[in-house]
Design a protein around this motif. Structure first.
Motif, mmCIF file in Angstrom:
data_model
loop_
_atom_site.group_PDB
_atom_site.id
_atom_site.type_symbol
_atom_site.label_atom_id
_atom_site.label_comp_id
_atom_site.label_asym_id
_atom_site.label_seq_id
_atom_site.Cartn_x
_atom_site.Cartn_y
_atom_site.Cartn_z
ATOM 1 N N LEU A 36 -85.176 -86.888 55.302
ATOM 2 C CA LEU A 36 -85.168 -85.857 54.665
ATOM 3 C C LEU A 36 -86.314 -84.627 55.330
ATOM 4 O O LEU A 36 -87.536 -85.247 55.028
ATOM 5 C CB LEU A 36 -85.141 -85.536 53.280
ATOM 6 C CG LEU A 36 -85.226 -84.611 52.434
ATOM 7 C CD1 LEU A 36 -83.828 -83.681 52.556
ATOM 8 C CD2 LEU A 36 -85.327 -85.037 50.746
ATOM 9 N N GLN A 37 -86.236 -83.651 56.139
ATOM 10 C CA GLN A 37 -87.326 -82.717 56.350
ATOM 11 C C GLN A 37 -87.595 -81.664 55.913
ATOM 12 O O GLN A 37 -86.491 -81.013 55.889
ATOM 13 C CB GLN A 37 -87.480 -82.688 57.982
ATOM 14 C CG GLN A 37 -86.308 -82.388 58.489
ATOM 15 C CD GLN A 37 -86.865 -82.182 60.213
ATOM 16 O OE1 GLN A 37 -87.552 -81.358 60.523
ATOM 17 N NE2 GLN A 37 -86.051 -82.851 61.038
ATOM 18 N N THR A 62 -79.146 -90.647 65.785
ATOM 19 C CA THR A 62 -77.855 -90.949 64.915
ATOM 20 C C THR A 62 -77.456 -92.414 65.272
ATOM 21 O O THR A 62 -77.085 -93.210 64.557
ATOM 22 C CB THR A 62 -76.635 -90.230 65.440
ATOM 23 O OG1 THR A 62 -77.038 -88.814 65.098
ATOM 24 C CG2 THR A 62 -75.165 -90.508 64.803
ATOM 25 N N ALA A 63 -77.811 -93.006 66.517
ATOM 26 C CA ALA A 63 -77.429 -94.342 67.106
ATOM 27 C C ALA A 63 -78.485 -95.125 66.056
ATOM 28 O O ALA A 63 -77.995 -96.280 66.178
ATOM 29 C CB ALA A 63 -77.599 -94.461 68.478
ATOM 30 N N ALA A 64 -79.670 -94.529 65.715
ATOM 31 C CA ALA A 64 -80.535 -95.521 65.152
ATOM 32 C C ALA A 64 -80.255 -95.637 63.655
ATOM 33 O O ALA A 64 -80.841 -96.377 62.940
ATOM 34 C CB ALA A 64 -81.950 -94.990 65.290
ATOM 35 N N ARG A 67 -79.550 -90.182 59.568
ATOM 36 C CA ARG A 67 -78.761 -88.802 59.148
ATOM 37 C C ARG A 67 -79.979 -87.922 58.922
ATOM 38 O O ARG A 67 -80.699 -88.010 58.189
ATOM 39 C CB ARG A 67 -77.863 -88.853 58.284
ATOM 40 C CG ARG A 67 -76.517 -89.622 58.229
ATOM 41 C CD ARG A 67 -75.686 -89.400 57.147
ATOM 42 N NE ARG A 67 -75.086 -87.840 57.332
ATOM 43 C CZ ARG A 67 -74.389 -87.641 56.190
ATOM 44 N NH1 ARG A 67 -73.948 -88.444 55.292
ATOM 45 N NH2 ARG A 67 -74.068 -86.286 56.136
ATOM 46 N N GLU A 68 -80.056 -86.764 59.852
ATOM 47 C CA GLU A 68 -81.021 -85.567 59.701
ATOM 48 C C GLU A 68 -80.524 -84.646 58.485
ATOM 49 O O GLU A 68 -79.103 -84.230 58.568
ATOM 50 C CB GLU A 68 -81.107 -84.840 60.686
ATOM 51 C CG GLU A 68 -81.932 -85.635 61.967
ATOM 52 C CD GLU A 68 -83.395 -85.696 61.617
ATOM 53 O OE1 GLU A 68 -84.008 -84.917 60.764
ATOM 54 O OE2 GLU A 68 -83.987 -86.369 62.404
ATOM 55 N N VAL A 69 -81.094 -84.348 57.437
ATOM 56 C CA VAL A 69 -81.018 -83.460 56.443
ATOM 57 C C VAL A 69 -82.231 -82.571 56.380
ATOM 58 O O VAL A 69 -83.446 -83.011 56.185
ATOM 59 C CB VAL A 69 -80.861 -83.897 55.189
ATOM 60 C CG1 VAL A 69 -80.583 -82.966 54.213
ATOM 61 C CG2 VAL A 69 -79.688 -85.041 55.325
ATOM 62 N N VAL A 70 -82.028 -81.335 56.771
ATOM 63 C CA VAL A 70 -83.408 -80.226 56.811
ATOM 64 C C VAL A 70 -83.507 -79.195 55.640
ATOM 65 O O VAL A 70 -82.237 -78.470 55.630
ATOM 66 C CB VAL A 70 -83.320 -79.461 58.153
ATOM 67 C CG1 VAL A 70 -84.294 -78.925 58.506
ATOM 68 C CG2 VAL A 70 -83.249 -80.592 59.413
ATOM 69 N N VAL A 71 -84.390 -79.007 54.792
ATOM 70 C CA VAL A 71 -84.481 -78.334 53.946
ATOM 71 C C VAL A 71 -85.255 -76.973 54.428
ATOM 72 O O VAL A 71 -86.239 -77.024 54.914
ATOM 73 C CB VAL A 71 -85.072 -78.955 52.506
ATOM 74 C CG1 VAL A 71 -84.906 -77.873 51.427
ATOM 75 C CG2 VAL A 71 -84.102 -80.289 52.383
ATOM 76 N N PHE A 72 -84.959 -75.758 53.855
ATOM 77 C CA PHE A 72 -85.726 -74.563 54.283
ATOM 78 C C PHE A 72 -85.744 -73.896 52.724
ATOM 79 O O PHE A 72 -84.491 -73.757 51.903
ATOM 80 C CB PHE A 72 -84.791 -73.622 55.315
ATOM 81 C CG PHE A 72 -85.023 -74.031 56.605
ATOM 82 C CD1 PHE A 72 -85.831 -73.224 57.299
ATOM 83 C CD2 PHE A 72 -83.956 -74.695 57.059
ATOM 84 C CE1 PHE A 72 -86.092 -73.675 58.721
ATOM 85 C CE2 PHE A 72 -84.026 -75.265 58.538
ATOM 86 C CZ PHE A 72 -85.123 -74.509 59.246
ATOM 87 N N ILE A 156 -85.510 -92.030 53.827
ATOM 88 C CA ILE A 156 -84.930 -92.533 52.621
ATOM 89 C C ILE A 156 -83.954 -93.725 53.061
ATOM 90 O O ILE A 156 -82.942 -93.517 53.640
ATOM 91 C CB ILE A 156 -84.238 -91.448 51.676
ATOM 92 C CG1 ILE A 156 -85.247 -90.275 51.430
ATOM 93 C CG2 ILE A 156 -83.479 -91.980 50.560
ATOM 94 C CD1 ILE A 156 -84.618 -89.138 50.970
ATOM 95 N N ALA A 157 -84.052 -94.639 52.206
ATOM 96 C CA ALA A 157 -83.192 -96.058 52.437
ATOM 97 C C ALA A 157 -81.817 -95.693 51.782
ATOM 98 O O ALA A 157 -81.627 -94.922 50.785
ATOM 99 C CB ALA A 157 -83.903 -97.446 51.809
ATOM 100 N N PRO A 158 -80.804 -96.438 52.163
ATOM 101 C CA PRO A 158 -79.617 -96.360 51.557
ATOM 102 C C PRO A 158 -79.604 -96.318 50.246
ATOM 103 O O PRO A 158 -78.553 -95.795 49.257
ATOM 104 C CB PRO A 158 -78.557 -97.373 52.008
ATOM 105 C CG PRO A 158 -79.396 -97.696 53.653
ATOM 106 C CD PRO A 158 -80.714 -97.430 53.464
ATOM 107 N N ASP A 159 -80.562 -97.300 49.690
ATOM 108 C CA ASP A 159 -80.759 -97.469 48.024
ATOM 109 C C ASP A 159 -81.610 -96.626 47.408
ATOM 110 O O ASP A 159 -81.544 -96.383 46.208
ATOM 111 C CB ASP A 159 -80.901 -98.961 47.973
ATOM 112 C CG ASP A 159 -82.221 -99.139 48.249
ATOM 113 O OD1 ASP A 159 -83.084 -98.441 48.820
ATOM 114 O OD2 ASP A 159 -82.870 -100.524 48.288
#
Length: 200
Positions: A36-37, A62-64, A67-72, A156-159
């Protein structure tokens, strides 16, 4: 160097975010890490400079398992003019609700820190050339949320646990892709399943 101050959030509670395009997404994900950026305003040249480095290596990210989530801090309408070609979720937050929750700040040092000056010049020249070639649109004269936003990164971890975070000291102080991948390498990729009581 990035600030070492603590994140106000150690575990991210489940929530649904609505991207500018595409279906709503859940954070945390449950099966993937989330990067989360927090960026600045729609069309921000420095944000664009950084996000292009993420786009180029998005397949690696993605291979790692990330998921990228970008906030503006811009509205969805403003962001649609600037983010149509980005291969990851872009979240509008014009009221800066998420910024406040995650402790992401604005300050004059965003652009006054001398370490920011070279990236700012590079970003402005790159964006100016792209605008002249009609490949990008320029930012609004008075962008929502102002021009003094500072970047921030959260892994952020899956949990929902915040595994790592970084609060930028200036406008171009964020994780590089290499830093992100190094942080993601040892991290869990899914929420452990609870034992099935029927299978004892």
């Amino acid at each position: 160097m990035p600030t070492t101050r603590r994140s106000p959030i150690r575990v991210v509670s489940a929530r649904t975010l609505t991207p500018v395009t595409g279906p709503p997404l859940t954070v945390p994900d449950g099966e993937h890490l989330i990067h989360l950026q927090f960026r600045r305003f729609a069309g921000c040249p420095v944000c664009n400079l950084h996000l292009r480095s993420v786009v180029v290596r998005h397949d690696e990210i993605t291979a790692a398992g990330v998921r990228e989530v970008v906030v503006f801090h811009s509205s969805a309408d403003d962001l649609r003019q600037h983010t149509a070609d980005l291969p990851f979720a872009v979240i509008p937050d014009p009221g800066k609700r998420l910024y406040a929750e995650f402790g992401v700040e604005s300050a004059p040092r965003a652009v006054l820190d001398p370490r920011a000056w070279v990236p700012i010049v590079r970003a402005v020249l790159r964006s100016a050339w792209a605008i002249v070639r009609r490949r990008e649109r320029g930012p609004a004269a008075s962008p929502e949320g102002g021009r003094l936003g500072l970047p921030a990164d959260f892994l952020i971890a899956p949990d929902g646990r915040v595994l790592a975070h970084r609060y930028g000291e200036h406008v171009y102080d964020q994780w590089s892709v290499d830093e992100l991948l190094a942080l993601a390498a040892p991290a869990p990729r899914s929420v452990p399943r609870s034992p099935d009581p029927e299978r004892r």
